[in-house]
Design an enzyme around this catalytic site. Structure first.
Site, PDB file in Angstrom:
ATOM      1  N   GLU A 435      20.339 133.312  21.732  1.00  6.59           N
ATOM      2  CA  GLU A 435      19.282 134.222  21.230  1.00  6.59           C
ATOM      3  C   GLU A 435      17.918 133.536  21.245  1.00  6.59           C
ATOM      4  OE1 GLU A 435      19.565 137.180  21.014  1.00  6.59           O
ATOM      5  OE2 GLU A 435      21.744 137.322  21.007  1.00  6.59           O
TER       6      GLU A 435
HETATM    7  C1  LIG Z   1      28.325 130.121  23.586  1.00  3.36           C
HETATM    8  C2  LIG Z   1      27.198 130.888  24.172  1.00  3.36           C
HETATM    9  C3  LIG Z   1      27.120 132.250  23.957  1.00  3.36           C
HETATM   10  C4  LIG Z   1      26.088 132.985  24.545  1.00  3.36           C
HETATM   11  N1  LIG Z   1      26.065 134.355  24.423  1.00  3.36           N
HETATM   12  C5  LIG Z   1      25.197 135.062  25.195  1.00  3.36           C
HETATM   13  C6  LIG Z   1      25.293 136.489  25.278  1.00  3.36           C
HETATM   14  O1  LIG Z   1      26.136 137.123  24.622  1.00  3.36           O
HETATM   15  N2  LIG Z   1      24.441 137.144  26.112  1.00  3.36           N
HETATM   16  C7  LIG Z   1      23.521 136.502  26.873  1.00  3.36           C
HETATM   17  O2  LIG Z   1      22.800 137.145  27.599  1.00  3.36           O
HETATM   18  N3  LIG Z   1      23.384 135.151  26.789  1.00  3.36           N
HETATM   19  C8  LIG Z   1      24.211 134.424  25.993  1.00  3.36           C
HETATM   20  N4  LIG Z   1      24.109 133.058  25.941  1.00  3.36           N
HETATM   21  C9  LIG Z   1      23.062 132.406  26.698  1.00  3.36           C
HETATM   22  C10 LIG Z   1      21.975 131.824  25.814  1.00  3.36           C
HETATM   23  O3  LIG Z   1      21.211 132.851  25.266  1.00  3.36           O
HETATM   24  C11 LIG Z   1      21.163 130.830  26.678  1.00  3.36           C
HETATM   25  O4  LIG Z   1      21.991 129.702  26.879  1.00  3.36           O
HETATM   26  C12 LIG Z   1      19.858 130.461  26.022  1.00  3.36           C
HETATM   27  O5  LIG Z   1      18.970 131.536  26.033  1.00  3.36           O
HETATM   28  C13 LIG Z   1      19.188 129.258  26.702  1.00  3.36           C
HETATM   29  O6  LIG Z   1      19.113 129.427  28.080  1.00  3.36           O
HETATM   30  P1  LIG Z   1      19.634 128.261  29.043  1.00  3.36           P
HETATM   31  O7  LIG Z   1      21.001 127.877  28.597  1.00  3.36           O
HETATM   32  O8  LIG Z   1      19.468 128.694  30.434  1.00  3.36           O
HETATM   33  O9  LIG Z   1      18.698 127.021  28.733  1.00  3.36           O
HETATM   34  P2  LIG Z   1      17.292 126.751  29.434  1.00  3.36           P
HETATM   35  O10 LIG Z   1      16.473 127.983  29.411  1.00  3.36           O
HETATM   36  O11 LIG Z   1      17.523 126.080  30.732  1.00  3.36           O
HETATM   37  O12 LIG Z   1      16.640 125.710  28.410  1.00  3.36           O
HETATM   38  C14 LIG Z   1      16.889 124.294  28.465  1.00  3.36           C
HETATM   39  C15 LIG Z   1      15.902 123.616  27.499  1.00  3.36           C
HETATM   40  O13 LIG Z   1      14.564 123.856  27.924  1.00  3.36           O
HETATM   41  C16 LIG Z   1      13.817 124.431  26.862  1.00  3.36           C
HETATM   42  N5  LIG Z   1      12.904 125.417  27.395  1.00  3.36           N
HETATM   43  C17 LIG Z   1      13.120 126.303  28.390  1.00  3.36           C
HETATM   44  N6  LIG Z   1      12.036 127.063  28.569  1.00  3.36           N
HETATM   45  C18 LIG Z   1      11.116 126.664  27.687  1.00  3.36           C
HETATM   46  C19 LIG Z   1       9.769 127.076  27.375  1.00  3.36           C
HETATM   47  N7  LIG Z   1       9.180 128.077  28.022  1.00  3.36           N
HETATM   48  N8  LIG Z   1       9.131 126.420  26.379  1.00  3.36           N
HETATM   49  C20 LIG Z   1       9.723 125.409  25.692  1.00  3.36           C
HETATM   50  N9  LIG Z   1      10.973 124.991  25.953  1.00  3.36           N
HETATM   51  C21 LIG Z   1      11.659 125.614  26.918  1.00  3.36           C
HETATM   52  C22 LIG Z   1      14.827 125.063  25.931  1.00  3.36           C
HETATM   53  O14 LIG Z   1      14.316 125.138  24.617  1.00  3.36           O
HETATM   54  C23 LIG Z   1      16.001 124.113  26.055  1.00  3.36           C
HETATM   55  O15 LIG Z   1      15.825 123.042  25.176  1.00  3.36           O
HETATM   56  C24 LIG Z   1      25.098 132.312  25.308  1.00  3.36           C
HETATM   57  C25 LIG Z   1      25.173 130.922  25.493  1.00  3.36           C
HETATM   58  C26 LIG Z   1      26.219 130.228  24.959  1.00  3.36           C
HETATM   59  C27 LIG Z   1      26.297 128.742  25.242  1.00  3.36           C
END
Ligand SMILES: Cc1cc2nc3c(=O)[nH]c(=O)nc-3n(C[C@H](O)[C@H](O)[C@H](O)COP(=O)(O)OP(=O)(O)OC[C@H]3O[C@@H](n4cnc5c(N)ncnc54)[C@H](O)[C@@H]3O)c2cc1C
Length: 596
Positions: A435
């Site tokens: 989220e």
């Molecule tokens: C167990 C689990 C359940 C989930 N459930 C759902 C679900 O039901 N539906 C769904 O759609 N998604 C779901 N997700 C996905 C989740 O919402 C994403 O993992 C999350 O939004 C982060 O995206 P990412 O993993 O690609 O990390 P990234 O976006 O790659 O981020 C990596 C790091 O970079 C930082 N970062 C990235 N962009 C910025 C920025 N602009 N400014 C500052 N820092 C930044 C982040 O804070 C983080 O520390 C789930 C994930 C998990 C692991």
């Protein structure tokens, strides 16, 4: 081993004394939320959480959900627990009765949701996401979609999901690629989504996926995203289940925690989808779900902290180790050691502060939706918008800290799975990620909620804090005087940080962003300290009246004092991290990280 006990005394205190349940119940449509009804709901929810969900928490963690050939089997007992959950009418407490909900205030649903999550976080995720999907359809779905899907989702007969994330599009939804091609009255959806919570399971006959996708001629970026309903099974004209849709669960993830909650890779192969709202306006609708879901995830921080605290407290009373510092004699329960007491107070005070803030925001959400006066609705909505990233970011970061402290209180046994303390930390660890990570919440707070409106709402809140200072000044209690001083200093530090951000954001957005997370923590500490200060004043009043549970009220004052000494006192340091954020965090460039 300890089991969960719903903290009803504190929940009722917060609901009645801080969040103003009596006022909320006067809002149009909430007349049924009488004190007796709410009491009965809380008692029944506590019974269900403790009697049905809690006993499955450990076994669910050990067994996990399993995938085979596109099907997911949840751990033993979960399916039956879900059946009982729906039969008892729990899925849609806050939904409009028109759709089969019970029309109760968000405040009441919040206390109940906290119990589900404390008792069994994995279990709680499915109803939580269904609520978000219900909310989006309730507000933006066409009449036909509402009629087809809302009643069955409200009854729990079908569940809902939220399909945003793709391998290349996590925090940055502008990058999402899933395609939606119009075909008559529906669309054909193709693409891959990852990490979809309860994207597939064995609870129900149908699963209603809300999916973000792009139409072929959509503009680039977030302005070209549309939202679709993609049911696992299509519906026949009479509403019964029809053909299997092309929404396939390709696998589920192996992960650190929430093992019972299946996290699905979803493949959409020419799946039939129905537009929700207008084309290219999907993200705005998804934000409706996201705001509710962000609040709900913040509440997960509260819930896990409560659970971890209860477990640590029970262990601290049982474990004999070390002598009493002043008494001599044999080994004593570790709760007698000042440092263990300090850890327990850190756990208790932060949990109560987070709960208080979350419930106050829930009550403000009720007013923002139902208050008859437009200006009040707008004021409440602005307050809720400001506080959502704080509830989400601060409560989840703190929830992890509290769960980690829970392990520390257990010593080596905390690191061993047997005690259950480790599960809380593993489960809590996702809450600062999904989220929207804490970094994303902090950007939202600083950029959209503060800089964009020239700090109007945060300044109004700071003004309210200075008015509240006058109330604190009337107290004769030495501890409350101490709380007052700490809160005033912390609010001053926050005001300085706000001014810095307002002055810097437009000129040097990177410097402002570098301090965004410390700023979010600062907001959380001040908001939590404010609520505990309110608790202390109320407790002083009740003690003077000679009413109620004396020990509970005395503890409220001591807890506020502890929070003031140990946490509000950190405000100046956090403000310094905000105002100097750019200089420190951005000092090394990318190459220097690798060269050093
Ligand atoms: C167990 C689990 C359940 C989930 N459930 C759902 C679900 O039901 N539906 C769904 O759609 N998604 C779901 N997700 C996905 C989740 O919402 C994403 O993992 C999350 O939004 C982060 O995206 P990412 O993993 O690609 O990390 P990234 O976006 O790659 O981020 C990596 C790091 O970079 C930082 N970062 C990235 N962009 C910025 C920025 N602009 N400014 C500052 N820092 C930044 C982040 O804070 C983080 O520390 C789930 C994930 C998990 C692991």
């Amino acid at each position: 081993m300890s089991t969960y006990v719903a903290p009803l005394k504190d929940m009722r205190f917060v609901m009645n004394e801080l969040a103003g349940l009596a006022e909320v119940a006067k809002l149009p449509g909430f007349e049924d939320a009488t004190p007796d009804t709410v009491d009965a709901i809380l008692d029944e929810a506590a019974k269900f959480a403790c009697g049905v969900l809690d006993p499955l928490n450990r076994s669910g963690d050990q067994e996990g959900s399993k995938w085979h050939d596109g099907k997911v089997t949840t751990p033993k007992g979960f399916r039956d627990a879900y059946k009982q959950f729906t039969e008892a009418g729990w899925p849609a407490l806050a939904l409009d009765p028109e759709w089969g909900g019970q029309g109760l205030p968000r405040l009441v649903a919040t206390a109940v949701d906290e119990m589900w999550c404390s008792a069994n976080m994995s279990f709680s995720l499915c109803p939580m996401l269904t609520q978000g999907a219900l909310h989006a359809l309730e507000l933006r779905g066409s009449a036909a979609l509402q009629k087809q899907f809302l009643p069955k989702m409200a009854s729990g007969e079908w569940t809902g999901t939220m399909n945003l994330t793709e391998p290349q599009a996590g925090s940055d939804l502008a990058l999402l690629k899933t395609r939606a091609v119009r075909e008559g009255d529906h669309y054909r959806i193709s693409g891959q989504k990852i990490f979809i919570t309860f994207g597939e399971h064995d609870y129900t006959g149908n699963i209603v996926h809300l999916v973000l996708a792009r139409t072929p001629d959509a503009p680039e970026g977030v302005r070209g995203i549309s939202l679709f309903v993609v049911p696992k099974f299509l519906l026949n004209p009479d509403g019964s289940l029809g053909a299997r849709n092309g929404a396939i669960c390709a696998s589920i993830e192996h992960k650190l925690g929430i093992h019972a909650s299946p996290t699905a890779v979803m493949v959409f192969e020419n799946a039939v989808g129905f537009l929700v709202g207008e084309e290219n306006k999907g993200l705005a609708t998804m934000f409706i779900m996201m705001n509710a879901a962000r609040f709900a995830v913040g509440l997960e921080g509260v819930a896990i902290a409560e659970r971890a605290f209860q477990r640590a407290l029970a262990y601290a009373r049982e474990r004999l180790q070390g002598r009493d510092l002043t008494g001599g004699g044999g080994a004593v329960p570790i709760i007698r050691h000042p440092d263990v007491r300090r850890m327990l107070m850190l756990m208790k005070s932060q949990t109560e502060a987070m709960r208080s803030l979350a419930y106050v925001v829930a009550a403000a959400t009720d007013s923002a939706q139902r208050h008859p006066d437009k200006a009040t609705r707008q004021r409440m909505l602005a307050f809720v918008d400001l506080m959502i990233p704080v509830v989400k970011g601060w409560s989840t970061e703190t929830g992890i800290d509290v769960a980690s402290l829970g392990i520390q209180v257990h010593g080596g046994m905390g690191f061993i799975e047997e005690t259950g303390a480790a599960q809380h930390l593993r489960d809590a660890r996702i809450t600062t990620i999904y989220e929207g990570t804490t970094g994303i919440q902090a950007n939202d707070l600083v950029g959209r909620k503060i800089a964009r409106e020239g700090g109007a709402t945060v300044k109004a809140w700071l003004e309210h804090l200075s008015e509240f200072d006058a109330e604190l000044a009337k107290s004769k209690h030495a501890d409350i005087a101490r709380v007052r001083g700490a809160l005033a200093n912390a609010a001053k530090a926050l005001a300085e940080a706000v001014e810095y951000l307002l002055a810097t954001f437009g000129k040097d957005v990177k410097a402002a962003s570098a301090g965004a997370v410390p700023f979010l923590e600062l907001m959380g500490i001040v908001a939590g300290g404010w609520q505990l200060a309110r608790s202390a004043l109320i407790a002083e009043k009740r003690l003077a009246e000679g009413k109620g549970d004396k020990a509970f009220y005395k503890a409220k004052i001591s807890t506020a004092r502890f929070f003031a000494d140990q946490l509000l006192s950190q405000a100046q340091g956090l403000a310094t991290a905000v105002t100097s954020g750019g200089a420190g965090a951005l000092a090394l460039d990318e190459e220097q990280f690798f060269a050093a």
